[in-house]
Enzyme design. Structure first.
Site, PDB file in Angstrom:
ATOM      1  N   THR A 110      -5.914   7.581  -5.163  1.00 33.14           N
ATOM      2  CA  THR A 110      -5.885   7.711  -3.700  1.00 33.14           C
ATOM      3  C   THR A 110      -5.111   8.959  -3.299  1.00 33.14           C
ATOM      4  O   THR A 110      -5.492   9.676  -2.368  1.00 33.14           O
ATOM      5  CB  THR A 110      -5.255   6.452  -3.070  1.00 33.14           C
ATOM      6  OG1 THR A 110      -6.026   5.321  -3.481  1.00 33.14           O
ATOM      7  CG2 THR A 110      -5.249   6.523  -1.557  1.00 33.14           C
ATOM      8  N   GLU A 154       0.829  -1.202   0.000  1.00 35.74           N
ATOM      9  CA  GLU A 154       0.000   0.000   0.000  1.00 35.74           C
ATOM     10  C   GLU A 154       0.866   1.255   0.000  1.00 35.74           C
ATOM     11  O   GLU A 154       0.549   2.244  -0.654  1.00 35.74           O
ATOM     12  CB  GLU A 154      -0.911   0.020   1.238  1.00 35.74           C
ATOM     13  CG  GLU A 154      -1.966  -1.050   1.256  1.00 35.74           C
ATOM     14  CD  GLU A 154      -3.032  -0.775   0.223  1.00 35.74           C
ATOM     15  OE1 GLU A 154      -2.735  -0.992  -0.981  1.00 35.74           O
ATOM     16  OE2 GLU A 154      -4.127  -0.363   0.585  1.00 35.74           O
TER      17      GLU A 154
HETATM   18  N1  HSE Z   1      -8.243   4.985   4.124  1.00 40.63           N
HETATM   19  C1  HSE Z   1      -7.657   5.187   2.841  1.00 40.63           C
HETATM   20  C2  HSE Z   1      -8.236   6.454   2.239  1.00 40.63           C
HETATM   21  C3  HSE Z   1      -8.003   4.018   1.975  1.00 40.63           C
HETATM   22  O1  HSE Z   1      -9.451   6.617   2.288  1.00 40.63           O
HETATM   23  O2  HSE Z   1      -7.486   7.283   1.738  1.00 40.63           O
HETATM   24  C4  HSE Z   1      -7.355   4.067   0.621  1.00 40.63           C
HETATM   25  O3  HSE Z   1      -6.015   3.694   0.703  1.00 40.63           O
END
Ligand code: HSE
Length: 291
Positions: free
Chosen positions: A168, A120
């Site tokens: 993201t 990630e």
């Molecule tokens: N919690 C993270 C976000 C999930 O919402 O940015 C995606 O990596």
């Protein structure tokens, strides 16, 4: 050779930004892994043309490197990248579980979460565990610095994925830097309600707990048609609706008999905005499985 099925996941669930996650019963990646002197990666399936096969640029390579376990890795994507459905986490979780078994590393699922999160970090710049934890452990997960809390549940869900791309990194740029105490108080109450709903298998409480006024409004603005999708899904019986992960997928909690009508309503709403989409009638499901 080991074959692993690893599920899509939905992070945040509204009130649990960077903390909550849920494994989805579908869609899923299928990953085949065999020992090798050096790591190679072959990609196929949904959106695979956008994913680099270079191990230094692929989540699977980052996980193999973190575990010091080189392998030939073949990934058949069921979850396209930049969907908000934990695409990279599914591949990372599958590879971590497969390498743990192949090389008899003995880590176990919870201990594999930080290794999978290295994948990630490669994709989003931060090692979040909120997608890899449910992808490995299944069910609903609460990821904190203190560890992962996992709850088995099978809450029915509908996930609607539009043909839009939200990275993201972009979605994290719009997250507000601060919030009013009153907003935080409301968010804590919603998060507690959602958690109680998961514990009781109660879609009404889960849906009520999905509301969030801190992060979700900024992210919803990145998704064409979001407000209409939200409205139509609630009208069709959803108990709660929010952005799935960083988007653009939208997730609805519901009762099992309402899933079909909600899926149809969400597709209609995106169509009203000339956005193509596909809907998955799914539920909170199991983590990655050796096949
Ligand atoms: N919690 C993270 C976000 C999930 O919402 O940015 C995606 O990596």
């Amino acid at each position: 050779m080991i074959t692993v099925r690893a599920p899509a996941t939905s992070a945040n669930l509204g009130s649990g930004f960077d903390v909550f996650g849920a494994a989805l019963s579908r869609p899923a990646d299928i990953v085949r892994v065999e020992p090798a002197d050096e790591t190679t990666i072959e990609m196929s399936g949904a959106g695979s043309e956008y994913i680099p096969e270079d191990p230094e640029k692929n989540v699977a390579g980052a996980v193999a490197d973190a575990l010091s376990a080189p392998a030939r890795i073949r990934i058949d994507k069921g979850v396209r990248p930049s969907s908000g459905l934990g695409s990279s986490a599914a591949s990372a979780a599958a590879v971590a579980l497969a390498l743990d078994a192949l090389y008899e590393l003995g880590h176990g699922r919870e201990a594999l979460v930080p290794y999978a999160a290295e994948g990630e970090a490669l994709v989003s710049g931060e090692a979040h565990a909120d997608n890899v934890a449910p992808a490995l452990m299944g069910g609903f997960t609460i990821a904190t610095d203190g560890g992962i809390t996992q709850i088995d549940t099978s809450i029915p869900l509908v996930v609607c994925l539009p043909e839009l791309v939200v990275s993201t990194r972009d979605a994290r740029r719009v997250v507000p830097a601060s919030a009013e105490v009153s907003e935080v108080v409301d968010c804590v109450g919603r998060a507690a309600t959602l958690t109680a709903g998961m514990c009781r298998d109660d879609p009404t409480l889960v849906g009520r707990g999905m509301a969030d006024e801190i992060v979700t409004p900024a992210r919803a603005a990145l998704i064409d048609g979001y407000e209409t999708v939200h409205e139509y899904a609630l009208d069709a019986g959803a108990t709660g609706v929010t952005v799935s992960g960083a988007g653009p997928a939208v997730i609805a909690a519901c009762r099992h008999p309402d899933r079909r009508a909600i899926a149809s309503a969400m597709l209609d709403a995106f169509a009203d905005h000339d956005v193509e989409a596909r809907a998955y009638q799914t539920r909170v499901g199991r983590g990655a499985e050796l096949l």
